[in-house]
Design a protein around this motif. Structure first.
Motif, PDB file in Angstrom:
ATOM      1  N   TRP A  61       2.335  -4.194   6.070  1.00 48.39           N
ATOM      2  CA  TRP A  61       2.383  -2.954   6.833  1.00 48.39           C
ATOM      3  C   TRP A  61       3.090  -1.911   5.980  1.00 48.39           C
ATOM      4  CZ3 TRP A  61       0.057  -0.539  10.485  1.00 48.39           C
ATOM      5  CH2 TRP A  61       0.646   0.537  11.130  1.00 48.39           C
ATOM      6  N   ILE A  62       2.425  -0.779   5.741  1.00 47.54           N
ATOM      7  CA  ILE A  62       2.918   0.209   4.799  1.00 47.54           C
ATOM      8  C   ILE A  62       3.200   1.523   5.497  1.00 47.54           C
ATOM      9  CG2 ILE A  62       2.395   1.445   2.659  1.00 47.54           C
ATOM     10  CD1 ILE A  62       0.092  -1.107   2.840  1.00 47.54           C
ATOM     11  N   GLN A  63       4.385   2.088   5.234  1.00 50.76           N
ATOM     12  CA  GLN A  63       4.746   3.414   5.722  1.00 50.76           C
ATOM     13  C   GLN A  63       5.042   4.294   4.514  1.00 50.76           C
ATOM     14  OE1 GLN A  63       7.866   1.457   8.319  1.00 50.76           O
ATOM     15  NE2 GLN A  63       7.354   3.209   9.611  1.00 50.76           N
ATOM     16  N   VAL A  64       4.363   5.430   4.423  1.00 49.70           N
ATOM     17  CA  VAL A  64       4.539   6.347   3.300  1.00 49.70           C
ATOM     18  C   VAL A  64       5.076   7.665   3.820  1.00 49.70           C
ATOM     19  CG1 VAL A  64       3.418   7.529   1.372  1.00 49.70           C
ATOM     20  CG2 VAL A  64       2.601   5.272   2.094  1.00 49.70           C
ATOM     21  N   GLN A  65       6.163   8.151   3.219  1.00 47.24           N
ATOM     22  CA  GLN A  65       6.729   9.440   3.605  1.00 47.24           C
ATOM     23  C   GLN A  65       6.869  10.317   2.368  1.00 47.24           C
ATOM     24  OE1 GLN A  65      10.572   9.269   5.461  1.00 47.24           O
ATOM     25  NE2 GLN A  65      10.564  11.425   6.032  1.00 47.24           N
ATOM     26  N   ALA A  66       6.291  11.531   2.431  1.00 47.39           N
ATOM     27  CA  ALA A  66       6.406  12.490   1.334  1.00 47.39           C
ATOM     28  C   ALA A  66       7.710  13.255   1.477  1.00 47.39           C
ATOM     29  CB  ALA A  66       5.223  13.451   1.351  1.00 47.39           C
ATOM     30  N   LEU A  67       8.560  13.196   0.454  1.00 43.65           N
ATOM     31  CA  LEU A  67       9.826  13.913   0.445  1.00 43.65           C
ATOM     32  C   LEU A  67       9.762  15.041  -0.578  1.00 43.65           C
ATOM     33  CD1 LEU A  67      12.177  10.802   0.566  1.00 43.65           C
ATOM     34  CD2 LEU A  67      11.311  12.146   2.476  1.00 43.65           C
ATOM     35  N   LEU A  71       8.105  10.076  -3.235  1.00 44.37           N
ATOM     36  CA  LEU A  71       7.595   9.320  -2.096  1.00 44.37           C
ATOM     37  C   LEU A  71       8.561   8.195  -1.746  1.00 44.37           C
ATOM     38  CD1 LEU A  71       3.854   8.811  -3.151  1.00 44.37           C
ATOM     39  CD2 LEU A  71       4.818  10.665  -1.782  1.00 44.37           C
ATOM     40  N   GLU A  72       8.777   8.009  -0.455  1.00 44.83           N
ATOM     41  CA  GLU A  72       9.496   6.842   0.029  1.00 44.83           C
ATOM     42  C   GLU A  72       8.484   5.945   0.721  1.00 44.83           C
ATOM     43  OE1 GLU A  72      13.713   6.535   1.902  1.00 44.83           O
ATOM     44  OE2 GLU A  72      12.300   6.638   3.571  1.00 44.83           O
ATOM     45  N   ILE A  73       8.399   4.711   0.270  1.00 45.24           N
ATOM     46  CA  ILE A  73       7.402   3.771   0.786  1.00 45.24           C
ATOM     47  C   ILE A  73       8.119   2.523   1.282  1.00 45.24           C
ATOM     48  CG2 ILE A  73       5.329   2.428   0.257  1.00 45.24           C
ATOM     49  CD1 ILE A  73       4.781   4.424  -2.012  1.00 45.24           C
ATOM     50  N   ILE A  74       7.877   2.180   2.532  1.00 50.20           N
ATOM     51  CA  ILE A  74       8.459   0.971   3.115  1.00 50.20           C
ATOM     52  C   ILE A  74       7.331  -0.031   3.364  1.00 50.20           C
ATOM     53  CG2 ILE A  74       9.740   0.008   5.065  1.00 50.20           C
ATOM     54  CD1 ILE A  74      11.028   2.747   5.439  1.00 50.20           C
ATOM     55  N   VAL A  75       7.497  -1.223   2.833  1.00 49.17           N
ATOM     56  CA  VAL A  75       6.479  -2.265   2.974  1.00 49.17           C
ATOM     57  C   VAL A  75       7.080  -3.445   3.719  1.00 49.17           C
ATOM     58  CG1 VAL A  75       4.902  -3.824   1.773  1.00 49.17           C
ATOM     59  CG2 VAL A  75       5.378  -1.559   0.815  1.00 49.17           C
ATOM     60  N   THR A  76       6.437  -3.836   4.810  1.00 50.67           N
ATOM     61  CA  THR A  76       6.884  -4.992   5.595  1.00 50.67           C
ATOM     62  C   THR A  76       5.802  -6.064   5.560  1.00 50.67           C
ATOM     63  OG1 THR A  76       8.197  -3.596   7.071  1.00 50.67           O
ATOM     64  CG2 THR A  76       7.618  -5.794   7.871  1.00 50.67           C
TER      65      THR A  76
END
Length: 222
Positions: A61-67, A71-76
């Motif tokens: 499960w991938i969450q991508v946030q543009a800062l 990029l901050e990417i959280i992978v679960t």
């Protein structure tokens, strides 16, 4: 690129746009070209696998946030339910169930197809030019506070991992010439940082949230 192992199931990345370009990717193509976005993602995941021994098997499960600066990417890493019909995501003390047909290609499509949001971010950066300046010694912050006129920009001071960080946002009315002159003064005492201010705000300590240089000048004499 920064890699942080959050827990057994989750890993977090922060990669600057400069780092993305150094890897041979264009800053804008990762949003418009799904294949290039996936290529960058799997390159990052391979590094995480080698550095943090983060398993790559199973649903992700991938969450991508543009800062502002990257990029901050959280992978679960999820697990299949016992009946094989749902994917279980360990989030906090609970588990989020997802249909089994939500695969990585669909998720990456959803996360990287945000050109409209990216354009809004670009507009914000143009209207409010911001910089994060790092200082190895607080004495440099004190010296800066006594030599610069900080009335034309907002500024906050943070402490993170042994360094001080000044987050500067220029007022809309400030001309390009004035911004260049002020930035030159700032960089006489500190260095432009590639870190995200969001990371500093989340994991660092806020020393002065508003008009930081004015407060430093007031309370610390040369």
């Amino acid at each position: 690129m920064e890699i942080e192992r959050v827990n057994e199931f989750t890993i977090k990345f922060f990669i600057t746009y400069r780092d993305i370009e150094d890897r041979g990717f264009d800053r804008e193509e990762i949003w418009s070209d799904r294949e290039r976005g996936e290529e960058l993602f799997w390159e990052m995941m391979d590094e995480a696998h080698q550095q943090e021994q983060f398993p790559l098997e199973g649903p992700l499960w991938i969450q991508v946030q543009a800062l502002d600066k990257g990029l901050e990417i959280i992978v679960t890493r999820a697990q299949m339910s016992k009946d094989g019909k749902k994917i279980e995501l360990p989030i906090g003390d609970d588990k989020l169930d997802l249909p089994v047909d939500q695969n990585i290609e669909q998720i990456l499509d959803q996360q990287f197809q945000v050109e409209e949001d990216f354009d809004e971010l670009e507009e914000t950066e143009e209207d409010y030019l911001s910089f994060l300046i790092s200082f190895g010694d607080f004495e440099d912050v004190i010296s800066l506070s006594h030599t610069i006129d900080s009335s034309s920009f907002e500024n906050s001071l943070f402490h993170f991992e042994g360094k001080y960080y000044l987050y500067v946002t220029f007022n809309v009315e400030t001309t390009d010439r004035e911004q260049d002159d002020l930035l030159a003064q700032l960089l006489e005492y500190g260095n432009d940082s590639d870190l995200s201010v969001y990371r500093i705000q989340e994991y660092g300590k806020t020393i002065v949230s508003e008009a930081a240089l004015e407060h430093v000048q007031q309370y610390f004499k040369l």
